[in-house]
Design a protein around this motif. Structure first.
Motif, mmCIF file in Angstrom:
data_model
loop_
_atom_site.group_PDB
_atom_site.id
_atom_site.type_symbol
_atom_site.label_atom_id
_atom_site.label_comp_id
_atom_site.label_asym_id
_atom_site.label_seq_id
_atom_site.Cartn_x
_atom_site.Cartn_y
_atom_site.Cartn_z
ATOM 1 N N VAL A 1 0.867 -1.185 0.000
ATOM 2 C CA VAL A 1 0.000 0.000 0.000
ATOM 3 C C VAL A 1 0.899 1.229 0.000
ATOM 4 N N PRO B 1 -2.605 5.306 -0.824
ATOM 5 C CA PRO B 1 -3.937 5.033 -0.285
ATOM 6 C C PRO B 1 -5.065 5.668 -1.083
ATOM 7 N N ARG C 1 -8.123 3.731 -2.611
ATOM 8 C CA ARG C 1 -9.489 4.128 -2.273
ATOM 9 C C ARG C 1 -10.350 4.217 -3.523
ATOM 10 N N GLY D 1 -10.733 1.337 4.820
ATOM 11 C CA GLY D 1 -9.939 2.541 4.618
ATOM 12 C C GLY D 1 -9.575 3.181 5.939
ATOM 13 N N LEU E 1 -6.801 1.141 7.574
ATOM 14 C CA LEU E 1 -5.499 1.508 7.032
ATOM 15 C C LEU E 1 -5.004 2.830 7.595
ATOM 16 N N ASP E 2 -5.898 3.793 7.690
ATOM 17 C CA ASP E 2 -5.507 5.133 8.110
ATOM 18 C C ASP E 2 -5.122 5.180 9.582
ATOM 19 N N LYS F 1 -2.355 1.764 10.163
ATOM 20 C CA LYS F 1 -1.240 1.745 9.209
ATOM 21 C C LYS F 1 -0.525 0.382 9.180
#
Length: 375
Positions: free
Chosen positions: A13, A16, A20, A42, A45-46, A49
């Protein structure tokens, strides 16, 4: 129309926003649960991480499948070290306590099995340095398909039924929610409603802004801790990473309609509060906090859920999902619609065979069910 050749590629990744765009485009061509939406993944991930690798499945250059896997080491019994791959989880307990459900690969309408088979075959052929592929919580039938596709032993780590209420079916029947319940459950709810009305009007209350929504979430914490405990694998409110994830999710999703915080008031008392995830007009009951009552005729949870379900029915939602768990209130209020499992698909390593043999012997010796799980 003949299907084209499927190709699977992998990539870290690194962008991002590009991911997305791809994920949301594929979402528009599929029917994912909230846990496979960018709304959830999402955010995962944010906030966390993770060191995730994206699997992309294309057919004649067109994207039809996506998934994210994370590698981690797992140590068990103080001796055994297993190299694990996980789908949409990190391998760190404090981060995975948010507990994804209905997990699988994201796939275009009608291509779920094709995408899953392509990804699983790719993982089996391309990844040499792993011992177990861990997926959870996933539909039990899907887990069986994964095991057959990879030709691996399936060890079930956790399992539970899922209950829910089909709100579309209720509307078609012309019934109110209470009319669909057993006589005993309906009696308990109506009795609790009458008793709570002695304190004042019973009503649903929702926050007016995101700060109030966060305050409702925070107010659930003490009650949730009291009910479930503050130890490992108990209430997520004892875990700062769990709380951080959800407070951030509420900040980003409350105004978008992706989360709903609902409180039930009886006069001046808040007798129950619920934190629900909303996606594609489906309600996913995530957690709640109920007032502890000494009088067992008072059922704040049963009453609160019944009021919420009726409210969502009236507002056109399709389904109210209690998700995984065998708690009695779920079976009283809903219908079982599937079985969820967390599975480890194990390569034929001696250390894992030995562990399974010892586990089965323990189950047999203690007379516990489950000695044949995964057979």
């Amino acid at each position: 129309m003949t299907a084209g050749k499927l190709e699977v590629s992998q990539q870290a990744v690194t962008d991002p926003e590009q991911l997305r765009a791809e994920w949301e485009d594929l979402e528009s061509r599929s029917a994912p649960t909230v846990f496979l939406s960018w709304q959830w993944l999402g955010h995962w991930l944010d906030v966390y991480k993770p060191d995730a690798t994206v699997l992309r499945v294309t057919e004649d250059g067109r994207l039809i499948g996506l998934g994210m896997v994370v590698g981690s080491d797992e140590r068990r019994h103080g001796l055994l070290r297993s190299r694990c791959l996980r789908l949409h989880q990190t391998g760190r307990k404090v981060l995975d306590q948010i507990w994804i459900e209905y997990n699988r690969f994201l796939a275009e309408h009608g291509r779920d099995r094709d995408v899953s088979a392509a990804c699983l075959t790719f993982l089996e052929r391309q990844y040499d340095a792993w011992d177990e592929f861990v997926v959870g919580a996933i539909d039990a039938d899907e887990a069986e398909f994964y095991a057959r596709t990879m030709g691996l032993h399936k060890h079930i780590r956790w399992q539970a039924p899922c209950y829910g209420v089909d709100l579309d079916q209720l509307r078609r029947s012309g019934k109110h929610y209470l009319d669909s319940l057993s006589r005993n459950t309906r009696y308990q709810i109506n009795r609790a409603h009458r008793l709570y009305e002695e304190r004042g009007p019973v009503e649903l209350v929702r926050p007016d802004n995101v700060d109030e929504a966060l305050a409702v979430f925070d107010s659930i914490g003490p009650r949730h801790l009291e009910r479930w405990g503050s130890g490992p694998d108990q209430s997520g409110f004892a875990n700062p990473d769990f709380v951080r994830f959800h407070r951030s999710l509420i900040r980003s999703q409350w105004a978008e309609g992706g989360v709903d915080l609902v409180s039930v008031r009886a006069g001046d008392d808040v007798i129950a509060s619920f934190y629900n995830l909303l996606h594609n007009q489906v309600v996913y009951f995530y957690l709640g906090g109920m007032m502890l009552e000494t009088d067992n005729k008072l059922k704040p949870g049963l009453l609160g859920h019944s009021l919420c379900i009726e409210d969502y029915r009236q507002h056109g939602f399709h389904y109210y999902d209690f998700m995984g768990g065998d708690e009695r209130y779920k079976s009283n209020l809903g219908q079982c619609h599937r079985q969820l499992v967390q599975v480890a698909l194990q390569r034929p390593r001696f250390k894992l065979k030995l562990e399974n043999a010892l586990r089965d012997a323990k189950h047999h010796w203690l007379g516990e069910p489950g000695a044949d799980y995964g057979r």
